[in-house]
Each structure stands twice: as C-alpha cells, then as structure tokens.
Motif scaffolding. Structure first.
Motif, PDB file in Angstrom:
ATOM      1  N   ARG A  31       0.672  -1.095  -0.021  1.00 37.05           N
ATOM      2  CA  ARG A  31       0.063   0.121   0.003  1.00 37.05           C
ATOM      3  C   ARG A  31       0.996   1.169   0.112  1.00 37.05           C
ATOM      4  O   ARG A  31       0.306   2.310  -0.165  1.00 37.05           O
ATOM      5  CB  ARG A  31      -0.920   0.226   1.342  1.00 37.05           C
ATOM      6  CG  ARG A  31      -1.684  -1.161   1.146  1.00 37.05           C
ATOM      7  CD  ARG A  31      -3.076  -0.592   1.015  1.00 37.05           C
ATOM      8  NE  ARG A  31      -4.298  -1.611   0.871  1.00 37.05           N
ATOM      9  CZ  ARG A  31      -4.783  -2.282   1.571  1.00 37.05           C
ATOM     10  NH1 ARG A  31      -4.461  -1.942   3.166  1.00 37.05           N
ATOM     11  NH2 ARG A  31      -5.574  -3.132   1.612  1.00 37.05           N
ATOM     12  N   SER A  32       2.050   1.108  -0.018  1.00 35.42           N
ATOM     13  CA  SER A  32       2.721   2.160   0.600  1.00 35.42           C
ATOM     14  C   SER A  32       2.912   2.969  -0.601  1.00 35.42           C
ATOM     15  O   SER A  32       3.095   2.528  -1.694  1.00 35.42           O
ATOM     16  CB  SER A  32       4.255   1.854   0.942  1.00 35.42           C
ATOM     17  OG  SER A  32       4.819   1.134   0.071  1.00 35.42           O
ATOM     18  N   PHE A  33       3.137   4.156  -0.827  1.00 38.05           N
ATOM     19  CA  PHE A  33       3.195   5.168  -1.910  1.00 38.05           C
ATOM     20  C   PHE A  33       4.558   5.184  -2.146  1.00 38.05           C
ATOM     21  O   PHE A  33       5.513   5.728  -1.446  1.00 38.05           O
ATOM     22  CB  PHE A  33       2.722   6.453  -1.359  1.00 38.05           C
ATOM     23  CG  PHE A  33       2.907   7.693  -2.263  1.00 38.05           C
ATOM     24  CD1 PHE A  33       2.228   7.624  -3.409  1.00 38.05           C
ATOM     25  CD2 PHE A  33       4.058   8.555  -2.472  1.00 38.05           C
ATOM     26  CE1 PHE A  33       2.193   8.817  -4.597  1.00 38.05           C
ATOM     27  CE2 PHE A  33       4.247   9.393  -3.155  1.00 38.05           C
ATOM     28  CZ  PHE A  33       3.402   9.416  -4.346  1.00 38.05           C
ATOM     29  N   LYS A  57      -7.079   7.772   0.755  1.00 33.00           N
ATOM     30  CA  LYS A  57      -5.944   7.105   0.696  1.00 33.00           C
ATOM     31  C   LYS A  57      -5.240   7.536   1.849  1.00 33.00           C
ATOM     32  O   LYS A  57      -4.801   8.562   2.204  1.00 33.00           O
ATOM     33  CB  LYS A  57      -4.999   7.530  -0.428  1.00 33.00           C
ATOM     34  CG  LYS A  57      -3.709   6.950  -0.526  1.00 33.00           C
ATOM     35  CD  LYS A  57      -3.446   5.968  -1.831  1.00 33.00           C
ATOM     36  CE  LYS A  57      -1.953   5.337  -1.879  1.00 33.00           C
ATOM     37  NZ  LYS A  57      -1.961   4.236  -2.079  1.00 33.00           N
ATOM     38  N   THR A  58      -4.708   6.463   2.892  1.00 30.79           N
ATOM     39  CA  THR A  58      -4.053   6.754   3.946  1.00 30.79           C
ATOM     40  C   THR A  58      -2.655   6.630   3.811  1.00 30.79           C
ATOM     41  O   THR A  58      -2.178   5.451   3.430  1.00 30.79           O
ATOM     42  CB  THR A  58      -4.299   6.003   5.292  1.00 30.79           C
ATOM     43  OG1 THR A  58      -4.298   4.791   4.912  1.00 30.79           O
ATOM     44  CG2 THR A  58      -5.527   6.582   5.921  1.00 30.79           C
ATOM     45  N   TRP A  59      -1.682   7.611   3.788  1.00 30.09           N
ATOM     46  CA  TRP A  59      -0.260   7.773   3.739  1.00 30.09           C
ATOM     47  C   TRP A  59       0.320   7.244   4.673  1.00 30.09           C
ATOM     48  O   TRP A  59      -0.181   7.493   6.125  1.00 30.09           O
ATOM     49  CB  TRP A  59       0.169   8.932   3.281  1.00 30.09           C
ATOM     50  CG  TRP A  59      -0.205   9.565   2.055  1.00 30.09           C
ATOM     51  CD1 TRP A  59      -0.967   8.808   0.919  1.00 30.09           C
ATOM     52  CD2 TRP A  59       0.474  10.584   1.272  1.00 30.09           C
ATOM     53  NE1 TRP A  59      -1.052   9.687   0.053  1.00 30.09           N
ATOM     54  CE2 TRP A  59      -0.320  10.823  -0.016  1.00 30.09           C
ATOM     55  CE3 TRP A  59       1.261  11.583   1.715  1.00 30.09           C
ATOM     56  CZ2 TRP A  59      -0.094  11.715  -0.780  1.00 30.09           C
ATOM     57  CZ3 TRP A  59       1.492  12.516   0.853  1.00 30.09           C
ATOM     58  CH2 TRP A  59       0.761  12.646  -0.325  1.00 30.09           C
ATOM     59  N   SER A  60       1.559   6.303   4.585  1.00 31.01           N
ATOM     60  CA  SER A  60       2.192   5.919   5.907  1.00 31.01           C
ATOM     61  C   SER A  60       3.054   7.205   6.166  1.00 31.01           C
ATOM     62  O   SER A  60       3.269   7.903   5.263  1.00 31.01           O
ATOM     63  CB  SER A  60       3.060   4.715   5.360  1.00 31.01           C
ATOM     64  OG  SER A  60       4.053   5.233   4.626  1.00 31.01           O
ATOM     65  N   LYS A  61       3.523   7.233   7.217  1.00 28.23           N
ATOM     66  CA  LYS A  61       4.418   8.401   7.807  1.00 28.23           C
ATOM     67  C   LYS A  61       5.465   8.495   7.164  1.00 28.23           C
ATOM     68  O   LYS A  61       5.975   9.657   6.917  1.00 28.23           O
ATOM     69  CB  LYS A  61       4.497   8.315   9.157  1.00 28.23           C
ATOM     70  CG  LYS A  61       5.182   7.039   9.729  1.00 28.23           C
ATOM     71  CD  LYS A  61       5.352   6.848  11.234  1.00 28.23           C
ATOM     72  CE  LYS A  61       6.146   5.778  11.598  1.00 28.23           C
ATOM     73  NZ  LYS A  61       6.030   5.578  13.132  1.00 28.23           N
ATOM     74  N   ALA A  63       5.709   7.911   3.752  1.00 28.75           N
ATOM     75  CA  ALA A  63       5.594   8.100   2.270  1.00 28.75           C
ATOM     76  C   ALA A  63       6.068   9.336   1.567  1.00 28.75           C
ATOM     77  O   ALA A  63       6.778   9.128   0.515  1.00 28.75           O
ATOM     78  CB  ALA A  63       4.160   8.016   2.090  1.00 28.75           C
ATOM     79  N   VAL A  64       5.840  10.564   2.153  1.00 32.35           N
ATOM     80  CA  VAL A  64       6.349  11.768   1.530  1.00 32.35           C
ATOM     81  C   VAL A  64       7.884  11.617   1.367  1.00 32.35           C
ATOM     82  O   VAL A  64       8.468  11.903   0.439  1.00 32.35           O
ATOM     83  CB  VAL A  64       5.967  13.186   2.501  1.00 32.35           C
ATOM     84  CG1 VAL A  64       6.712  14.180   1.915  1.00 32.35           C
ATOM     85  CG2 VAL A  64       4.537  13.064   2.201  1.00 32.35           C
TER      86      VAL A  64
ATOM     87  N   TYR B 325       5.172  12.842   8.725  1.00 34.36           N
ATOM     88  CA  TYR B 325       4.426  13.321   7.644  1.00 34.36           C
ATOM     89  C   TYR B 325       3.263  12.462   7.570  1.00 34.36           C
ATOM     90  O   TYR B 325       3.502  11.555   7.780  1.00 34.36           O
ATOM     91  CB  TYR B 325       5.385  13.290   6.440  1.00 34.36           C
ATOM     92  CG  TYR B 325       6.330  14.636   6.471  1.00 34.36           C
ATOM     93  CD1 TYR B 325       5.798  15.787   6.068  1.00 34.36           C
ATOM     94  CD2 TYR B 325       7.498  14.186   6.680  1.00 34.36           C
ATOM     95  CE1 TYR B 325       6.636  16.915   6.046  1.00 34.36           C
ATOM     96  CE2 TYR B 325       8.453  15.312   6.649  1.00 34.36           C
ATOM     97  CZ  TYR B 325       8.250  16.725   6.326  1.00 34.36           C
ATOM     98  OH  TYR B 325       9.132  17.626   6.521  1.00 34.36           O
TER      99      TYR B 325
END
Lengths: 670, 406
Positions: A31-33, A57-61, A63-64, B325
């Motif tokens: 699922r990770s971006f 969509k929940t991003w993992s912390k 992801a950014v 983030y």
C-alpha cells in the motif's frame, strides 16, 4: 568493546522492530506510496481486473519522505552521506574511513552510555510530543517484591541471573508461575545460554563465565559478532534452563522449542535431538522454529553426506506430517545444510527450491547464495557450471528484495566472486545492475562486505574491460563508494599497460597519493617501471618527469611515522630514464648521485643511456664525471665509456689526464 | 589477455551462429514468419514508417558486403510500405490494431506477406533483426507513443456511432474462420464482427482524415542506442521480464532460449508437502526474543546507513524522533482526539450549584471559564481541575465571603 557492542545491539532494537513488523505484514498487498511504482504501472487497458479507486488514501508516515528520497540519486563526486558532516574530516583513504565511521559509532555509544548511567541528569523532556527513545532507559528493576510481575519485568530487561533467582524464590514461596511466563523465562535463558548479556555498566560480570565450560569441538564459521557470543558460552550440562524445564509439570510446545533452540544455538546438537524425541514421546507437536533449529543442527550430528541428507528429509517429512507450514528460514536452513552435503547438494538443491516454490515461499537472496555456494565451491575448478549463475541471475534480475535472512547480505559477494573466478564480465554487470534495483543496495551488507564486493568487481573490470569503460567505472566508484587497495591499483596499472594508455599514469598517481598508497613500494616501483619502459611523446614525457620527481619526494619524506620506502637500483634507474627522456638532465644528475648515497649500483645500460644524453647536450664536465662515477662502482663497462667519451667529446688537457688515469686504474683492477 | 581471447571467441561464435541459424531455423521460419511478420507491417509499421530509414541504413550497413541481399531488403521494405498505403486506401475498414485477427480475411495481403516472408527467409542475417524489433516497439520505452496511437484509434472508433452496417458474407465467413482458431470461439467471433461493423459505419473521408491526423501526430519512439545486433535469443528476455538488456550478452546467453525451457528452477520437487496445507503459524504472544534477535541479525547484516538526507529523515521518523508526515498539529495528542470541541468551549455546566448563582464570585467564575474556553494548551481534564480548585478555594473562604456579604 564488547560493552559498546551490546549497546549497539540495543540501539538496533527499535530499528529491528520495524523490520519485524514488515515481516509480519509482508503478506499484505503493498500500500505504501512509492514514486517509481508510477512508472511501473502499465495503463491497464487490456487487463480484465477491476480498478477500485479508494475513497481515501492513508499515507504511511514515511511516504512523503520516500517519494522525496527516490528523487535523489547517487552523486559520484560526493562522498558518502554519513561522511559529509565536515569537509575537513571527510576520509580519503580506507583507514581514515574506518577511523571516521568507528568514531562516529563510538561517539553515539558514549552518549548513550552517559545518558543511561546518569539518568537523573537527563530528565528534562523538551520534546512535544514526547520522544521515548531520547530518554534514558531504566536499567534497574523497579519492582522489588517477589511476584510474577517482577519476574516479567526482569525478563523484559533481559536480566538472566536476576530472573532465575526470582523464579527460584517464587518456587520456594510456593507461588505458582504461569506457563507463559515460564516459557518466556526459558526463552531468555536459552537465548543467552544461561548467562547475562554483556552490559556496559556491569563490566565485572564478564569474568565469571569462563569456568566449567563444556567443550565441544565445533567449527565456527559464523560471523564475528556471533562468534564472540559463543566464545564464552557453550551449553552447560544441567544449567538453569534444563533445571527449570524439568520443574515444569506440563511443558508445552513453546517450552520445548525454547530449549531446543537454545541447545542448537550453543552447540549441544545431539542433546537437541534427544529433546526433540522427548517432545514426540510426550505427544506434542513441534513448531516451525524448532524444526528450523534442528535442520541447522542436522549436518553436525551425522558424518556421511547421505546420512545428513536423510536426516533432513526425515525432519521435513515430520514437518509435513504435523501439518506445519515451513517458512523461508526452513528453506534456507535446508539449503545451507546442503552446502555441507558434498555432491548430494547439487542434485537436491533444485528440488528443494521447487518444493518451496510449490508452497509459495519466495526464495530470498540467501537461498540463491546457498545455491551458488553449493555449485561453486571456492577453489574448486569450474566445469560447465557457469550456467547456474546464469540461471540464478535470470531468476533474480530486476527484482527488489527485502532483507529476510541474515545470510541475504552474502549473495552479492558470492555472485561477484563467481564472476571473478569465471572471468564473466557480462554476468558481473548484471549482478551490479541487480544491486541498483529498489532497496537491493541494503543487501550489499556492511562496509567490509561492500569493500570486498567492489574489490572483486573492480579487479574483474581491470582484467576484462577495455580501459575507457574501466576508467568510467573508476571515476564513478572511486572514491565515493570504494577505496581501492594497492593491489587493485596495481591491477589498474596493468590494465593501463595492456591498453597502451600509459599517458594516464600521472593522473592515477595523484589518486594513489590521495588514497594513501604512495608509500607502497611495490606499487610505486611498478608505476616507475611502466613509465620508464617506453619513450612517449614529448608532452606525456614531461608529465612523467613531474610525476617521477613527485615520487622521489615520497621517498624523501617517508619518515613521518609512515613505512619508509627504500630506493632500489631499478627504481632509481627508472626515475633517471624517465627524467632523461624528458630532457631533464639536471634532475637526472641529482638522482644519479643517490646511487652512491644509498649504496646501489647503476646498470651499464643506464650509464650508456646517460652518456648518450650528455653527448647530445655536449656537456663535457658531466661526461667525465659520469665516467668517474662508473669507475667508482668498478663497473666492467668503464673502459668502453672512457673510449666513448674520448671519441665523442672535445676534451681539455686536464680531462684527458683524468680519463687516462681512470683507464689505467680500471686496467689494473682487471 | 583474456579480453583478446574473448574477442576471438566472439568472432568464432558469431560465425557459428550464422551457420547455425541458417541450418536450423530454415524449415520452421516460413510459417512462423508469416505470423510474426504480418502484424509487424500492419500494426506497427505506421510508426515504423518514419523511423525506418535510419534503422534501414544500419541494417544495410550491416549487410554491405553482400550487395544482393541489400537490394532484396530494400525491395522488401518498399513492398511492405506500398502494401500498407494501398490497404489504407482501398480497404479502410481494417483498423491496424485489429489486423492481427483480421489478417486472414485479406487474401491479397496475405499472399504478399507470404512473399515477403519467403524473401526474408533467404536473408537470414538481416531477417533476425526485424522480428526482434517489433516487440521492442510495442513493449520497450516507446510505450508512450504507441499508447497514444491506440487511444486515438479508440477515439476514432468511438466516433463512428453505433450504426450497424451490413458486412459482406465473405467477410463474416472469414471472421468466423479466424475466430475458430482462438480459444474462446464465439466471443471472439462476435467481437470481431462488432469491430468490423463499427468501421464499416465510419465514413470513408472521416476515417482517412483521422488516420492522417493520427499519422501526423505520431511520434516515432526510437531506442536511444539503436543497436541492431539484438539477437532473437535476447528477445526472449524482453518478453519475460520486460527489462532492457543493453549489453551484448556473452556466449551463454546465446543458448538462453534453449536452456530456459529446461531451467533447473522448474525442475521436479521433493513432494514432501501438500501444497495447500496452510496453517497459521503466528503465535498470539507477539514477537518472542528469538524473533527480535532474528530481526536484529538482519539489521546488522544489512546496510542501514542512510544515503541522503531524506533517508536519514525516514530513519528518524521510524524511530519517532521526527515530526511525522503528513504534518498533523495534533500529533501526540491521541487521547484528546476523542474529546469533542464543545467539551473544551462550553464550560458553564461545570459551574453547578456549588457556586453562587449570582454576585461577584459568579461573575469571577464566568470570566474564568471564558478564559479557559479560549485556552488551547490545557486538556479538558486540566480545565476541570482548574475549576475544581476555585470551587475548593471559595468553599474554604465561605465564611469570609459571607462576612463580606458577597
């Protein structure tokens, strides 16, 4: 040092717990971006699958940050990221690098040590929200009374002795301890082999455990860190683990598992098997970890290859009978054991792999590493086995691997070793390409392994690749990821020689100096010989001369604690011929004098060459002096030289006298 | 040295391959060629038309030594070009992307292609290049332009409304014949017919305009390093993993295709386990000491050093040292998240009967709760404690207050 090691270990716990989580969640869909996944996604026009667009969509912390990190590629002109703190300190040689990384690591450990030793000074919590890992750890037990809670606390703090004592007290007081907690205690004892893990603030504990060590001859080929663990502890007869285990009225699978794994870890292999028989007699099922441990122990208890293999097959059959699903570590354990089964390994390795594939266990790099280890024994001749590496590379190429097994990190080294042994540069390229895929670079392992990998890759390049391609790699890898050793630099020189690109030598010499190999006599002599061997065109010769003078300086200033190089006759004459070829008679003349000071004898060929050069310039004095030097060394060539000087120069009366004197001298000495 | 040796081997090998190819592949190529080559000319030659000339030059350069083959080659391409254009004009109902399936309906084209195929068989060294190029144009980085043409074709198809024209019976028969070769016979047939009808419906002029538009818009993707010596064996690799291999492979890769079929990775298994035997091996107790140790060992064996600032930040995030983030102001205030805002703002309900209903104390307390309502640093519990403190305070000072008649 051991204390700081354990400290580092503890530091890793939080890191490793994330890995563990990755392990547990591996079966989940990704699922990770990730940014590059966008490139991989083919426009699924033809695929019949339904595309479900998620509402949210929940991003993992991370992801950014991951997306941002994927935009940064390696800069071959910059040093490694961790070395970039201070340009002044950026290491330029491998020893400096070692020093830098060690001091960085030990600085962290020292800080950690002080925080944990004096927690009262580090209580101020600035962080909002609270950051637990920056606070001092509690190393002292908080619960004083004798209770199960206190036992649990001691188990969590990994205080083996204290936990065992407390357990005994609880037993004496008649307080029952639940099976789960006892199992945890057994885990703890077996894991540390019934001795406390080395801790930094209890240094005296290390001395206690040397007594009464049951010696079992073992071949320990494991990593150094593991070896240091095992060095002081072997499985002792009737130790606390066995005692507590015996006290259990109804041991369950977990208890047996702990005991067997501990026995295997500390080398009591046959005992592990007898415990396993006990387990079967008690009509219990083992778990997959037990089997994994037993499989690693299997090659130790049997002598013959086929007996080893039969034992492993029996274990696997029992695994199947008890309807336990094997995992990746089982596969890797079997393959690792097969490495010690001689020729049997070659026939059984692939069926094992297919078996695991049928069970939908994806092999990790460690599996492939064992496979390569089975087929390519170091030192053995390679007879038509090149294709196994080819097959393996076909399987793995383009895949991104996650670390799943401690042996994963061996793969790249093994693969590149085989490439080097079989001189297969194409395969080496594909191995290197694999290294660039995804997170595979992590699997290259620690600094030492990286160094080995690049050294092998590089010497293969030197051997097989043409010089332009090789220099491209050289510029790319040195020194940002790899500090070549002096042997590799000699390979490089050889490659330069083969491809007739000796004009690059001055450049390489600069690198050699920067890499700290300028005091390696063998390397420097090779370099000089190469420069002196042929006459180059004027420009190159000029740069050679500069280089040679630079090298001469290295000989002069070798006294600052470094290994001093000593002039040899060949190196001196090489320097002179380089200088002469560049028409630097004055410099050459000075070097010629060094023969005398260092008690070396110049060759006749050199003197002849020198004389020819002097003739060209027409310096009579030098010519005469040269003859004098030659006579001083009592060279048999001297009369010929005198003759040449007499013929080729217009001599003054005095010089004529000197020469005739010398002639008489040499004649007499003959 | 080794390099020299390798070069020698290479040469010998090349020679060997040439002869090998001519000898071994000749009988089989004829029929294969028709299948693999036909879609080439019709489906991708649109894009190739422009890109062809440089590639052809390369090809020509390669066979320079052999003048006859050279001309043959040129002829071949010329003919194929001619065929294509003529088809576009005379049989416009054929959409290039469908021609794979419809190919059998065009007998004239078929025979031409057959001719071409036959020609190609003679030119062994040259021929190798063509089929290998086609998968590349459709799979390799040229994906984009090809995609766009596809979508354009689809748009063109969509424009041609839902009119159901009639198709010639010969065409229908041909379609069904073609469909019978496919596994899902009926579906394929109906699909083919539908597709045909669509194109029948589109007016000739519009279609031509569309095609012109398409061709004008088309970008010809070309491989950055237009190497022409990609061998059919490496083509198998392209097919399998979609990865480009730009380097010339060693001799081992020559026999790749042969060996791939009997790869040891697909060998028989031990047959100890039943494949479907799933069992939940996860213990309910969470990770044991051993699991943690395994993870530890893995961490130590692998390289965990960050390569750039972002990776270091990822590491810090994982260790919870860094603000996470996406940025969230309420990070670390998880227990407050369940408290609705009115608990924070409307605090009158806490001024119950223990406070006087009016007078200076009441007035003071109202000011206090107004202040508290605006304070975002305190949690609800702390606000309550604040009020409780005043309650206690005023209770203690009750007699003083009474005295003052407050």
């Amino acid at each position: 040092m051991a204390s700081s090691c354990s400290q580092a270990l503890k530091q890793h716990v939080c890191k490793s717990s994330t890995i563990l989580r990755v392990h547990l969640q591996k079966s989940w869909p990704k699922r990770s971006f990730v940014l590059n996944s966008a490139a991989d996604q083919q426009p699924a026009v033809s695929s019949p699958e339904e595309i479900v667009i998620p509402k949210k969509k929940t991003w993992s912390k991370e992801a950014v940050l991951q997306a941002l990190a994927s935009t940064v590629s390696r800069d071959p002109t910059a040093s490694d990221y961790r070395l970039q703190d201070d340009p002044y300190l950026t290491p330029k040689t491998s020893s400096e690098f070692k020093l830098f990384s060690l001091s960085q690591e030990s600085g962290k450990n020292a800080a950690k040590y002080f925080i944990n030793t004096y927690p009262k000074y580090f209580q101020k919590d600035y962080a909002q929200p609270h950051i637990p890992c920056l606070m001092p750890e509690t190393l002292e037990a908080q619960i004083e009374e004798v209770s199960e809670a206190a036992l649990i606390e001691r188990i969590h703090m990994r205080k083996v002795k204290a936990a065992v004592d407390l357990y005994d007290q609880l037993q004496q007081a008649g307080t029952p301890v639940s099976l789960d907690v006892t199992n945890q205690l057994l885990d703890l004892i077996c894991f540390y082999g019934d001795s406390d893990p080395a801790q930094e603030n209890v240094p005296e504990q290390r001395n206690e455990e040397t007594e009464d060590v049951q010696d079992e001859p073992q071949t320990k080929k494991g990593r150094a860190s593991k070896a240091s663990d095992q060095l002081k502890a072997a499985w002792k007869e009737n130790n606390n683990a066995e005692r507590i285990f015996a006290l259990l009225s109804e041991p369950n699978t977990h208890s047996y598992s702990a005991l067997i794994r501990g026995m295997v870890k500390y080398g009591a292999y046959s005992k592990a098997f007898s415990t396993y028989t006990d387990l079967l007699n008690n009509r219990l099922k083992a778990d997959v970890n037990t089997f994994n441990a037993l499989i690693t122990a299997a090659p130790e208890v049997k002598e013959k290859y086929n007996e080893k293999w039969e034992l492993i097959v029996d274990l696997l059959k029992e695994l199947a009978e008890q309807k336990i699903k094997p995992n990746l570590l089982t596969l890797n354990g079997v393959l690792k054991a097969l490495r010690r089964c001689g020729t049997l390994g070659k026939s059984q390795a692939f069926p094992v792999l297919s078996e695991m594939k049928a069970l939908s266990i994806d092999p990790s790099l460690a599996s492939y590493n064992h496979l390569l280890g089975i087929f390519y024994k170091p030192g053995a001749p390679f007879l038509g086995q090149t294709d196994i590496l080819q097959e393996v590379m076909n399987e793995v190429s383009g895949k991104s691997f996650t670390p799943q097994d401690p042996d994963d990190a061996q793969f790249f080294i093994t693969a590149v070793r085989i490439c080097l042994d079989t001189k297969d540069i194409e395969q080496a390229y594909s191995v290197h390409e694999l290294l660039g895929v995804g997170e595979n670079w992590r699997l290259l392992g620690n600094d030492l392994q990286q160094n080995i990998y690049y050294a092998r890759f590089f010497s293969l390049l030197c051997m097989m690749e043409n010089i332009d391609v090789m220099l491209k790699w050289y510029r790319d890898l040195v020194p940002s990821v790899y500090y070549p050793s002096s042997n590799i630099m000699r390979d490089l020189l050889q490659a330069l020689d083969t491809d007739n690109r000796l004009d690059l030598i001055p450049q390489i010499w600069k690198d050699i100096k920067q890499l700290g190999h300028a005091n390696r006599q063998k390397l420097v002599e090779d370099l000089l010989t190469l420069m002196a061997r042929e006459k180059q065109d004027q420009e190159v010769q000029e740069s050679f001369a500069e280089c040679a003078l630079d090298i001469k300086k290295m000989y002069d200033t070798g006294d600052r604690g470094k290994v001093i190089m000593s002039w040899t006759a060949t190196s001196l004459s090489d320097v002179i011929s380089v200088l002469l070829a560049a028409q630097r008679r004055q410099d050459a003349w000075e070097i010629l004098k060094l023969f005398k000071t260092h008690n070396r004898v110049p060759s006749e060929e050199l003197l002849n060459k020198f004389l020819t050069c002097v003739t060209e310039s027409g310096e009579v004095n030098h010519a005469v002096e040269l003859v004098q030097i030659s006579a001083g060394f009592c060279l048999p060539e001297t009369p010929k030289l005198i003759q040449r000087v007499q013929q080729e120069f217009q001599l003054s009366e005095q010089q004529k006298n000197i020469l005739s004197d010398l002639e008489i001298q040499t004649f007499n000495s003959d | 040295m080794y390099r020299r040796l390798l070069i020698n081997i290479n040469q010998v090998r090349n020679r060997f391959i040439h002869t090998h190819n001519t000898r071994l592949t000749l009988p089989s190529t004829k029929c294969k060629e028709r299948e693999s080559f036909a879609p080439v000319t019709s489906s991708t030659s649109l894009s190739e038309d422009k890109g062809k000339t440089p590639e052809e030059n390369e090809v020509n350069a390669e066979v320079n030594t052999d003048g006859q083959r050279n001309t043959e080659m040129n002829e071949g391409t010329d003919i194929s070009n001619a065929t294509l254009t003529s088809q576009l004009e005379t049989e416009p109902e054929v959409k290039p992307e469908d021609s794979k399936q419809l190919e059998k309906t065009k007998s004239g084209k078929e025979s031409l292609l057959e001719l071409l195929g036959a020609m190609k068989v003679e030119v062994t060294t040259v021929r190798k290049i063509r089929p290998s190029k086609t998968p590349r144009t459709s799979e390799r980085p040229d994906q984009e332009p090809m995609e766009s043409t596809h979508s354009m074709f689809q748009r063109a198809a969509a424009e041609g409304s839902q009119q159901h024209g009639t198709l010639s019976s010969a065409l229908v028969a041909a379609v069904s014949a073609a469909a019978s070769t496919l596994p899902n016979r009926h579906q394929a047939e109906s699909e083919l017919l539908k597709q045909l009808r669509k194109h029948e419906a589109i007016p000739d002029t519009q279609r031509r305009a569309d095609l012109g538009h398409i061709i004008a818009n088309m970008k010809v993707g070309k491989r950055p390093n237009g190497r022409s010596n990609v061998r059919p064996t490496s083509q198998i690799r392209f097919d399998d993993d979609g990865k480009g291999y730009t380097q010339d492979r060693g001799i081992t890769s020559e026999l790749d295709g042969v060996r791939r079929r009997k790869s040891p990775f697909t060998s028989k298994r031990l047959n100890l386990f039943a494949a479907g035997a799933e069992q939940d091996t996860l213990s309910d107790l969470g990770p044991t000491l051993w699991d943690i140790d395994l993870a530890n060992q893995i961490v130590q064996a692998t390289n965990q050093m960050p390569r750039n600032g972002f990776e270091e930040m990822i590491q810090w995030t994982k260790e919870d040292k860094l603000w996470q983030y996406p940025i969230n102001n309420e990070a670390g205030l998880e227990e407050e998240a369940s408290v609705p805002f009115h608990e924070h703002v409307f605090l009158e309900k806490h001024l119950d009967e223990s406070f006087p209903q009016q007078g200076p104390v009441r007035h003071f307390m109202e000011l206090v709760i107004t202040g508290l309502a605006k304070n975002h640093h305190l949690m609800v519990q702390q606000k309550k404690e604040h009020i409780d403190w005043f309650r206690d305070y005023f209770r203690q000072k009750e007699d003083v207050l009474k005295e003052a008649e407050a």
